[in-house]
Design an enzyme around this catalytic site. Sequence first.
Site, PDB file in Angstrom:
ATOM      1  N   LYS A  68       0.808  -1.219   0.000  1.00 45.99           N
ATOM      2  CA  LYS A  68       0.000   0.000   0.000  1.00 45.99           C
ATOM      3  C   LYS A  68       0.845   1.274   0.000  1.00 45.99           C
ATOM      4  O   LYS A  68       0.375   2.326  -0.430  1.00 45.99           O
ATOM      5  CB  LYS A  68      -0.964   0.000   1.188  1.00 45.99           C
ATOM      6  CG  LYS A  68      -2.065  -1.048   1.077  1.00 45.99           C
ATOM      7  CD  LYS A  68      -3.068  -0.916   2.209  1.00 45.99           C
ATOM      8  CE  LYS A  68      -4.200  -1.914   2.064  1.00 45.99           C
ATOM      9  NZ  LYS A  68      -5.248  -1.732   3.093  1.00 45.99           N
ATOM     10  N   ASP A 105     -10.764   2.468   1.648  1.00 48.74           N
ATOM     11  CA  ASP A 105     -11.012   1.977   3.008  1.00 48.74           C
ATOM     12  C   ASP A 105     -11.843   2.970   3.814  1.00 48.74           C
ATOM     13  O   ASP A 105     -12.724   2.577   4.575  1.00 48.74           O
ATOM     14  CB  ASP A 105      -9.691   1.704   3.738  1.00 48.74           C
ATOM     15  CG  ASP A 105      -9.029   0.408   3.301  1.00 48.74           C
ATOM     16  OD1 ASP A 105      -9.751  -0.494   2.810  1.00 48.74           O
ATOM     17  OD2 ASP A 105      -7.803   0.283   3.450  1.00 48.74           O
TER      18      ASP A 105
END
Length: 286
Positions: A68, A105
């Site tokens: 990420k 997210d």
Amino acid sequence: MSRPYAEVIGDPIAHSKSPLIHGHWLGRAGIAADYRHCRVAVDDVATYLAERRADPDWRGTNVTMPHKLAVMEHLDVIEEPARSIGAVNTIYRAEDGTLHGTNTDAPGFLEPLRSLLDESHLFRMARILGTGGAARAIVKALAGEGFTLVLAGRDPEKARRLLDELAPEGEHHAVDLAHFADPTDFAFDDREGLLDLVVNASPLGMTGQPPLHFDFSHAPPGALAYDIVTSPLDTPFLQEARAGGLPTVDGYAMLIGQAAAAFEHFFGQKPPREQGDAELRALLTA
């Protein structure tokens, strides 16, 4: 004949439920495209993105651990909230051919709370357990919704730095995670008109991880308990919350919510969820 496709990368990656989720939606929507998983080693991130950039059938990728952060330097545009969170979990190709990184997210976490967030409250407070990558997205999301945050971690100084970085405007608090492990006789005031959350944003309680020690005497009356863990889905944290009469949200809510936001980036339309997510949840738990 080639087909458009998107995928999820990580290392390891075979356990990912993303292909099942996106495959279900593609089938329901009648979209002639695929979604697959692809194991990418840490040293191969740059090569992977260069190859996909040149592939006209590729529509984008979800990014899981440990990539990420590593993908960010290879992208053309880092969008909000990924820039503030400091992590990208979704990459897609824009109409001009540039690669954009974003983070779904945060909106995925907020999705099951939307009906509550659309109401007006005198005060909003969230107790967040954990200071990892998921917690970063959750802190950013809740701060943006007007919550005062109590962030608990095994390293309170790390929690303080995270709050100062991601939510510098509010009067937030950093505490030791152990603070919530023992019972308290704290007398909560009237919570009418208030919105309280208790969020497990850590891997504690997950299969193969240590248990989460949280005593629900620390949860205000009527607080909503939200656990992002997906294995097991019904965690001891959620079971204890329900036993105390508290409403709960499980980890599939965030998992499906963030996938829905990514699907729209990849395939140009919202996933077919008119009938709710019951069928998808049944597939995920089968």
